[in-house]
Design an enzyme around this catalytic site. Structure first.
Site, PDB file in Angstrom:
ATOM      1  N   TRP A 183      13.223  57.911 -68.288  1.00  0.00           N
ATOM      2  CA  TRP A 183      12.168  57.188 -68.993  1.00  0.00           C
ATOM      3  C   TRP A 183      12.322  57.458 -70.481  1.00  0.00           C
ATOM      4  CZ3 TRP A 183       8.282  58.940 -72.287  1.00  0.00           C
ATOM      5  CH2 TRP A 183       7.381  57.948 -72.717  1.00  0.00           C
ATOM      6  N   GLU A 224      12.832  53.971 -65.247  1.00  0.00           N
ATOM      7  CA  GLU A 224      11.390  53.767 -65.141  1.00  0.00           C
ATOM      8  C   GLU A 224      10.871  52.938 -66.307  1.00  0.00           C
ATOM      9  OE1 GLU A 224       7.269  56.448 -65.219  1.00  0.00           O
ATOM     10  OE2 GLU A 224       9.227  57.421 -65.265  1.00  0.00           O
ATOM     11  N   LYS A 226       7.829  50.729 -68.526  1.00  0.00           N
ATOM     12  CA  LYS A 226       6.446  50.878 -68.964  1.00  0.00           C
ATOM     13  C   LYS A 226       6.082  49.663 -69.793  1.00  0.00           C
ATOM     14  CE  LYS A 226       3.189  54.263 -70.768  1.00  0.00           C
ATOM     15  NZ  LYS A 226       3.009  55.640 -71.278  1.00  0.00           N
ATOM     16  N   ASP A 257       6.114  52.962 -61.564  1.00  0.00           N
ATOM     17  CA  ASP A 257       5.013  53.881 -61.854  1.00  0.00           C
ATOM     18  C   ASP A 257       3.723  53.077 -61.781  1.00  0.00           C
ATOM     19  OD1 ASP A 257       2.931  55.210 -63.537  1.00  0.00           O
ATOM     20  OD2 ASP A 257       4.491  56.725 -63.788  1.00  0.00           O
ATOM     21  N   HIS A 260       1.978  51.948 -65.096  1.00  0.00           N
ATOM     22  CA  HIS A 260       2.788  51.432 -66.185  1.00  0.00           C
ATOM     23  C   HIS A 260       2.820  49.913 -66.281  1.00  0.00           C
ATOM     24  CE1 HIS A 260       5.441  55.191 -67.131  1.00  0.00           C
ATOM     25  NE2 HIS A 260       4.148  55.425 -67.219  1.00  0.00           N
ATOM     26  N   HIS A 284       6.388  56.583 -58.713  1.00  0.00           N
ATOM     27  CA  HIS A 284       5.448  57.550 -59.275  1.00  0.00           C
ATOM     28  C   HIS A 284       4.045  57.019 -59.038  1.00  0.00           C
ATOM     29  CE1 HIS A 284       8.140  59.793 -62.437  1.00  0.00           C
ATOM     30  NE2 HIS A 284       8.489  60.021 -61.180  1.00  0.00           N
ATOM     31  N   ASP A 292      -4.738  54.135 -70.224  1.00  0.00           N
ATOM     32  CA  ASP A 292      -4.141  55.444 -69.945  1.00  0.00           C
ATOM     33  C   ASP A 292      -3.726  55.509 -68.482  1.00  0.00           C
ATOM     34  OD1 ASP A 292      -3.360  58.041 -69.887  1.00  0.00           O
ATOM     35  OD2 ASP A 292      -5.225  58.893 -70.621  1.00  0.00           O
ATOM     36  N   ASP A 294      -2.325  58.224 -66.649  1.00  0.00           N
ATOM     37  CA  ASP A 294      -1.979  59.506 -66.027  1.00  0.00           C
ATOM     38  C   ASP A 294      -3.182  60.322 -65.582  1.00  0.00           C
ATOM     39  OD1 ASP A 294       0.935  59.451 -66.205  1.00  0.00           O
ATOM     40  OD2 ASP A 294       0.600  59.373 -68.350  1.00  0.00           O
ATOM     41  N   ASP A 323       2.599  61.629 -60.734  1.00  0.00           N
ATOM     42  CA  ASP A 323       2.768  61.822 -62.184  1.00  0.00           C
ATOM     43  C   ASP A 323       1.419  61.674 -62.870  1.00  0.00           C
ATOM     44  OD1 ASP A 323       3.507  61.958 -64.813  1.00  0.00           O
ATOM     45  OD2 ASP A 323       4.730  60.146 -64.815  1.00  0.00           O
TER      46      ASP A 323
END
Length: 416
Positions: A183, A224, A226, A257, A260, A284, A292, A294, A323
């Site tokens: 990433w 990965e 985003k 992810d 993302h 992930h 946000d 995470d 993650d």
């Protein structure tokens, strides 16, 4: 009633809809989740990076952050002891463990710098996954693998190649393949004048990285994407379309992810499509909240849908990791809550009469399908989960939390 007696009653309920809970528990135990090390120390690492960069922020100042490898390993050990089943750990390159007086920049990292992690994993009989760290470094201030500066690109190419060698070391030492995920934080805060050139440079960098000799049966390289990040709100060089096409063309993995993508996109809808064209997909799981991505994984609707697609598509084809990093709450609790919730979602998926539900859809009997899907939500999954915990020697229900509070008083209180 005891936990076992409640389970036996639940088993009969599920048997009535064609689900064998004994087989479900065996299947759940065979699904490993890769637990990310960076929750324990707020993504700080041990190579002296200092402050975070690359659009990454860890908010909160809850006491007890792990300050060194010994503390981080002890915290991970405690968390894993409260999570049923056998899992994996996921490391970033910035978590190299150096001997006193020793240090290596990221392009000079070697397997020896991760020997203590291999020792940790061997003692516990678990595998390791790995990530190059292309952030929190003086050479990552503007861009990395897509940089306009050829020397910067060369540095990060060497770093990722070093990480492939380290990943193969993990695989050979531990006897299980290592997923190595790339990433990068490269992108633009405002509307770029040229999107093609940075992506062409990224493609060339990845081509150079993959030109090295490594064992693809031992190292699963993934990329990965985003949609955006802090400081790169208008364009991310490593977009989903870029990486999905690159992975397909170069026989590597595309990592999804769940935090993302655009807020109206869901990863659960992407997994089945990806598995039609890829042998395996890396994943992930995190929890996005607005911009946000995470937050600690919950037992929520999207996590349940992701788990359904994993089970229906074949759990052996999805390389599953979590993650997130939350410094506003007890960090060990964040690990345990997230990992156990992912397992609960997998259990929920395994307890569904999936063939019957699919047959109802195939016959376009959507009324009965909706009815059954809704009724199953109140089936006694909790009694099956508690028995699974008991079988695996970990506390059921919320009983694990007392061990965290005791650990906080006995161990974390001394960390300033």
């Amino acid at each position: 009633m005891t936990i076992k007696e409640r389970y036996e009653a639940a088993r009969e309920s599920y048997k009535a809809v064609g689900v064998d809970t004994d087989q479900v528990l065996l299947a759940l135990k065979q699904i490993p989740i890769s637990m990310h090390c960076w929750q324990g120390d707020d993504v700080t690492g041990f190579d002296g990076a200092g402050a975070l960069s690359g659009g990454i922020q860890t908010t909160g100042n809850y006491p007890g952050r792990a300050r060194n490898p010994k503390e981080l390993m002890a915290d991970m050990d405690k968390a894993l002891s409260l999570i049923p089943g056998k899992h994996r750990i996921n490391l970033h390159a910035s978590y190299a463990v150096f001997e006193e007086g020793e240090w290596a920049d990221r392009d000079e990292l070697e397997p020896k710098h991760f020997a203590k992690w291999v020792e940790f994993a061997k003692e516990r009989g678990i595998g390791i996954d790995f990530n190059p760290t292309l952030f929190s470094h003086s050479k990552a201030e503007h861009a990395t693998l897509s940089s306009e500066d050829p020397e910067i690109r060369a540095f990060w190419i060497r770093h990722v190649q070093a990480c492939i060698r380290i990943s193969q070391y993990f695989a050979e030492e531990l006897g299980t393949p290592c997923t190595m995920n790339i990433w990068i934080p490269d992108g633009f805060k405002d509307i770029p004048a040229d999107r093609t050139s940075p992506r062409a440079r990224l493609k060339d960098s990845l081509d150079q990285i993959l030109s090295m000799d490594y064992d693809k049966s031992k190292v699963f390289v993934a990329v990965e994407s985003k949609v955006f990040g802090i400081g790169m709100e208008s364009c991310t060089v490593g977009s989903h379309e870029f990486y999905m096409n690159y992975a397909s063309k170069n026989d590597i993995l595309c990592l999804l992810d769940s935090g993302h993508y655009h807020p109206t996109e869901v990863v659960s809808d992407k997994i089945s499509s990806m598995l039609l064209f890829f042998d395996k997909v890396a994943l992930h799981v995190t929890r996005p909240v607005r911009w946000d991505s995470d937050h600690v994984v919950l037992f929520d609707d999207e996590t349940k849908e992701i788990a359904k697609e994993i089970v229906r598509g074949g759990a052996d084809r999805v390389l599953l990791a979590l993650d997130f990093f939350d410094a506003s709450i007890n960090r060990l609790s964040a690990w345990v809550i997230g990992m156990r919730n992912m397992q609960k979602a997998l259990l929920n998926a395994l307890l569904l009469p999936n063939e019957k539900l699919a047959a109802l859809q195939e016959s376009r009997n959507f009324t009965e399908l909706m009815m059954l899907q809704e009724e199953l939500k109140l089936y006694p999954i909790g009694d099956v989960w508690n028995y699974f915990c008991e079988l695996n020697g970990v506390p059921a229900k919320e009983d694990w939390f007392s061990q965290i509070t005791a650990y906080e008083k006995e161990v974390l209180a001394d960390r300033k």
